[in-house]
Design an enzyme around this catalytic site. Structure first.
Site, PDB file in Angstrom:
ATOM      1  N   HIS A 128       0.812  -1.152  -0.125  1.00 10.24           N
ATOM      2  CA  HIS A 128       0.124   0.028   0.096  1.00 10.24           C
ATOM      3  C   HIS A 128       0.726   1.368   0.046  1.00 10.24           C
ATOM      4  CE1 HIS A 128      -3.482  -2.307   0.311  1.00 10.24           C
ATOM      5  NE2 HIS A 128      -3.101  -2.730   1.564  1.00 10.24           N
ATOM      6  N   ASP A 149      -2.482 -10.168  -2.499  1.00 13.86           N
ATOM      7  CA  ASP A 149      -3.405  -9.728  -1.265  1.00 13.86           C
ATOM      8  C   ASP A 149      -4.866  -9.333  -1.519  1.00 13.86           C
ATOM      9  OD1 ASP A 149      -2.257  -8.615   1.493  1.00 13.86           O
ATOM     10  OD2 ASP A 149      -4.073  -7.262   0.630  1.00 13.86           O
ATOM     11  N   HIS A 180      -6.207  -6.906  -0.733  1.00 18.14           N
ATOM     12  CA  HIS A 180      -6.617  -5.311  -0.847  1.00 18.14           C
ATOM     13  C   HIS A 180      -5.813  -5.074  -1.996  1.00 18.14           C
ATOM     14  CE1 HIS A 180      -7.187  -5.965   3.376  1.00 18.14           C
ATOM     15  NE2 HIS A 180      -8.245  -4.992   3.112  1.00 18.14           N
ATOM     16  N   ASP A 197      -4.899 -12.550   3.453  1.00 22.33           N
ATOM     17  CA  ASP A 197      -6.113 -12.043   3.818  1.00 22.33           C
ATOM     18  C   ASP A 197      -7.397 -12.448   2.739  1.00 22.33           C
ATOM     19  OD1 ASP A 197      -4.810 -10.082   2.211  1.00 22.33           O
ATOM     20  OD2 ASP A 197      -5.208  -8.296   3.563  1.00 22.33           O
TER      21      ASP A 197
HETATM   22 ZN    ZN Z   1      -4.589  -6.639   2.464  1.00 24.79          ZN
END
Ligand code: ZN
Length: 349
Positions: free
Chosen positions: A170, A204, A206, A293
């Site tokens: 991120h 991931d 996200h 996740d």
């Molecule tokens: Zn994540």
């Protein structure tokens, strides 16, 4: 398999984060995550733990803005100096801004809090005393893993696992976000790119917004992210299917935003598409941003991937036959993290 890991991460443990709705929560991205993974890896007969080497700042400054890294390095000390209440009980505090920049003008403020609002995207990227030190050690794990696969012989390249904490995907060129400060996978991929084309596959849950930001205008590094649709999921503003690169980078970034409740069958079909794109690109190296996740039961995810699903995902990526660095990203169902990580990795050994 070489596993690059540093204990330094333990010192980065913010006492709280602020969650949606302003809820003060225990820090999801905690050191215990690593303990579950370490325990599971130590039970295998193929995990070879190695301390990362120090690569200095140059490989990091090739993907991150210098002033942002300078801010990260000194933010905590400046914060302590500015507030006697914090200095009296540093362990109860984490540094976060309360005002965030509207990036319509390129002006970087001169004050500490102004800079924080400019360089931090959200309230999970809490800075404490050892954050910078831990972020550097984490990036060195990824760089050491990259070095390890690129120095294998021509005929046989061994995969490597960078057990990174804090995670990285991120973090953009000049901002921290989503528990991430330095983009480990991007630093490794950029380092490898001097030796040949590189593909990054981000699995991931996200969107890998930071990685997208860093390589959006490049055609020598293919970036692909499969993730929860930002229409309903963090990071909300980036990770949509029509973001495909800019300038010479057009066509070299792919987002696969998926609906909540995506199960293994649906996921694997998309993974096959990503694998085809990687094959067409024919990279010399592959970097996997491995977030766990996507697991059914992760408190921060809405996909339905089972523990066996990680085996299947690992199998399909390993079948590409490309020298690979697997870089640890998110994953917050702590008790399942060890099995999920081993299930993914054992296909590469
Ligand atoms: Zn994540």
């Amino acid at each position: 398999m070489k596993i690059f890991y540093s204990e330094v991460h333990r010192k980065h443990y913010p006492p709280f984060e602020l969650f949606d709705g302003g809820k003060r929560m225990p820090y999801f991205e905690n050191p215990e995550r690593m303990d579950w993974i370490l325990d599971a890896l130590k039970k295998t007969d193929w995990a070879d733990f190695v301390e990362p080497a120090d690569f200095g700042l140059n490989p990091i400054l090739e993907v991150h803005d210098k002033d942002y890294i300078t801010f990260l390095a000194s933010a905590w000390t400046e914060w302590l100096d500015s507030d006697p209440e914090v200095a009296a009980a540093p362990e109860k505090n984490a540094f976060l801004p309360a005002t965030f920049a509207l990036r319509r003008t390129p002006r970087v403020p001169s004050t500490l809090l102004g800079k924080a609002g400019y360089y931090i995207m959200d309230l999970s990227a809490c800075i404490v005393e050892a954050t910078y030190e831990a972020a550097l050690a984490s990036a060195y794990c990824a760089l050491s893993a990259a070095d390890s696969i690129s120095s294998s012989s021509e005929n046989h390249s061994y995969p490597a696992f960078a057990l990174c904490r804090p995670p990285g995907h991120h973090a953009g060129k000049d901002y921290a976000a989503g528990y991430c400060f330095i983009n480990n996978a991007s630093v490794a991929a950029n380092w490898l790119s001097s030796k040949g084309k590189v593909a990054i596959l981000d699995i991931d849950y996200h969107a890998g917004n930071g990685t997208q930001d860093i390589f959006f205008e490049r055609n020598d590094i293919l970036t692909i992210s499969i993730h929860g649709d930002p229409e309903y999921e963090y990071p909300h503003y980036i990770g949509f299917a029509d973001e495909t690169g800019a300038g010479i980078g057009v066509g070299f970034h792919h987002n696969f935003p998926l609906p909540a409740g995506t199960d293994e069958m649906q996921y694997l079909l998309i993974l096959n598409k990503a694998a085809r794109l990687i094959k067409e690109f024919a990279p010399k190296y592959l970097v996997i941003s491995a977030g766990m996740d996507i697991f059914d039961g992760d408190p921060l995810g809405k996909f339905k991937i089972t523990q066996n699903g990680f085996t299947e995902i690992g199998k399909r990526i390993a079948a590409l036959g490309i020298p690979t660095v697997v870089v640890m990203e998110g994953g917050y169902a702590n008790e399942a993290l060890g099995t999920n990580t081993v299930n993914l990795l054992e296909n590469f050994k």
